[in-house]
Write a protein that holds these residues in place. Structure first.
Motif, mmCIF file in Angstrom:
data_model
loop_
_atom_site.group_PDB
_atom_site.id
_atom_site.type_symbol
_atom_site.label_atom_id
_atom_site.label_comp_id
_atom_site.label_asym_id
_atom_site.label_seq_id
_atom_site.Cartn_x
_atom_site.Cartn_y
_atom_site.Cartn_z
ATOM 1 N N ALA A 2 -66.834 -60.675 -84.358
ATOM 2 C CA ALA A 2 -66.946 -59.375 -83.711
ATOM 3 C C ALA A 2 -65.713 -59.089 -82.862
ATOM 4 O O ALA A 2 -65.234 -57.954 -82.831
ATOM 5 C CB ALA A 2 -68.205 -59.322 -82.857
ATOM 6 N N LEU A 3 -65.188 -60.102 -82.176
ATOM 7 C CA LEU A 3 -63.982 -59.915 -81.377
ATOM 8 C C LEU A 3 -62.792 -59.559 -82.251
ATOM 9 O O LEU A 3 -62.001 -58.684 -81.924
ATOM 10 C CB LEU A 3 -63.664 -61.173 -80.575
ATOM 11 N N ALA A 4 -62.663 -60.236 -83.353
ATOM 12 C CA ALA A 4 -61.551 -59.975 -84.263
ATOM 13 C C ALA A 4 -61.650 -58.567 -84.838
ATOM 14 O O ALA A 4 -60.653 -57.856 -84.932
ATOM 15 C CB ALA A 4 -61.527 -61.001 -85.390
ATOM 16 N N THR A 5 -62.849 -58.137 -85.219
ATOM 17 C CA THR A 5 -63.043 -56.796 -85.770
ATOM 18 C C THR A 5 -62.729 -55.744 -84.727
ATOM 19 O O THR A 5 -62.049 -54.760 -85.012
ATOM 20 C CB THR A 5 -64.494 -56.630 -86.278
ATOM 21 N N ALA A 21 -58.054 -65.443 -86.613
ATOM 22 C CA ALA A 21 -58.859 -65.172 -85.421
ATOM 23 C C ALA A 21 -60.295 -65.621 -85.628
ATOM 24 O O ALA A 21 -60.912 -66.178 -84.718
ATOM 25 C CB ALA A 21 -58.809 -63.688 -85.073
ATOM 26 N N VAL A 22 -60.848 -65.390 -86.794
ATOM 27 C CA VAL A 22 -62.215 -65.814 -87.091
ATOM 28 C C VAL A 22 -62.300 -67.335 -87.032
ATOM 29 O O VAL A 22 -63.233 -67.895 -86.461
ATOM 30 C CB VAL A 22 -62.674 -65.267 -88.461
ATOM 31 N N ALA A 23 -61.316 -68.014 -87.602
ATOM 32 C CA ALA A 23 -61.301 -69.481 -87.570
ATOM 33 C C ALA A 23 -61.169 -69.970 -86.126
ATOM 34 O O ALA A 23 -61.837 -70.938 -85.739
ATOM 35 C CB ALA A 23 -60.158 -70.012 -88.421
ATOM 36 N N ASP A 24 -60.326 -69.301 -85.340
ATOM 37 C CA ASP A 24 -60.173 -69.679 -83.933
ATOM 38 C C ASP A 24 -61.465 -69.462 -83.161
ATOM 39 O O ASP A 24 -61.849 -70.287 -82.334
ATOM 40 C CB ASP A 24 -59.045 -68.877 -83.277
ATOM 41 N N LEU A 28 -63.516 -72.363 -81.353
ATOM 42 C CA LEU A 28 -63.761 -72.229 -79.916
ATOM 43 C C LEU A 28 -65.258 -72.302 -79.613
ATOM 44 O O LEU A 28 -65.678 -72.977 -78.672
ATOM 45 C CB LEU A 28 -63.173 -70.913 -79.403
ATOM 46 N N THR A 29 -66.052 -71.627 -80.418
ATOM 47 C CA THR A 29 -67.507 -71.666 -80.241
ATOM 48 C C THR A 29 -68.026 -73.088 -80.371
ATOM 49 O O THR A 29 -68.843 -73.539 -79.564
ATOM 50 C CB THR A 29 -68.199 -70.744 -81.266
ATOM 51 N N LYS A 30 -67.567 -73.815 -81.377
ATOM 52 C CA LYS A 30 -67.989 -75.203 -81.562
ATOM 53 C C LYS A 30 -67.571 -76.066 -80.370
ATOM 54 O O LYS A 30 -68.325 -76.927 -79.918
ATOM 55 C CB LYS A 30 -67.404 -75.775 -82.852
ATOM 56 N N GLN A 31 -66.373 -75.818 -79.868
ATOM 57 C CA GLN A 31 -65.872 -76.600 -78.740
ATOM 58 C C GLN A 31 -66.717 -76.337 -77.485
ATOM 59 O O GLN A 31 -67.063 -77.272 -76.765
ATOM 60 C CB GLN A 31 -64.406 -76.241 -78.487
#
Length: 178
Positions: A2-5, A21-24, A28-31
């Motif tokens: 959603a942030l990337a979009t 950005a989606v991969a980042d 980040l969410t996993k971290q």
């Protein structure tokens, strides 16, 4: 995603960078999720949130020229009762102090925001998500309140002036060694 979009729609991100950005975001969410434990300590965050609000409101009103007694009384009327806070602060004060020190230390060393955030989340592993937010905000409000007091009292209070000067000299000596 959603942030990337949203960033792409606002023209802040080139279309070819969306995949990265989606991969980042996913990494980040996993971290962030990895810093959370399922066995959490519970407490009612509302009284602590009320105290945090008091700190910011008092600082704001003290900066404002012409603050009336009625405005200050309104703050007192809305403040949490000391009996609500006493046991709660006994329970969380050590954690708030640790987070406050971590924020001060990392930020004084020009720490990267992501690193500081992850360190704070690691300190708050055993707390539920709402408590993590409130405890981090409490730590920040204490740092802000102490800074505000030193700056505003250093013009009339010699002790505050000496402490403020000492903290500034420590800051400058650290910057010169970097």
């Amino acid at each position: 995603m959603a942030l990337a979009t949203a960033a792409r729609k606002m023209g802040l991100m080139k279309p070819d960078r969306q995949l990265f950005a989606v991969a980042d975001d996913t990494a980040l969410t996993k971290q962030v999720l990895a810093t959370h434990s399922d066995e959490t300590l519970e407490f009612l965050v509302t009284p602590l949130l009320g105290l945090i609000e008091q700190i910011f409101l008092r600082a704001k009103l003290n900066d404002k020229q012409g603050t009336t007694g009625a405005e200050l009384e309104a703050i007192e009327d809305n403040s949490p009762s000391p009996t609500d806070l006493l046991d709660l602060l006994d329970f969380v004060s050590f954690t708030i102090h640790r987070v406050s020190n971590e924020i001060q230390y990392k930020c004084s060393r020009a720490g990267e925001p992501h690193t500081v955030t992850m360190e704070v989340l690691n300190l708050l592993t055993n707390w539920p998500w709402d408590a993590k937010a409130v405890l981090a905000l409490a730590a920040f409000s204490i740092n802000y309140g102490e800074f505000w007091l030193l700056v505003h009292q250093s013009s009339s209070d010699l002790l505050a002036k000496d402490i403020h000067s000492s903290k500034n000299s420590q800051k400058y000596s650290r910057e010169s060694t970097l």
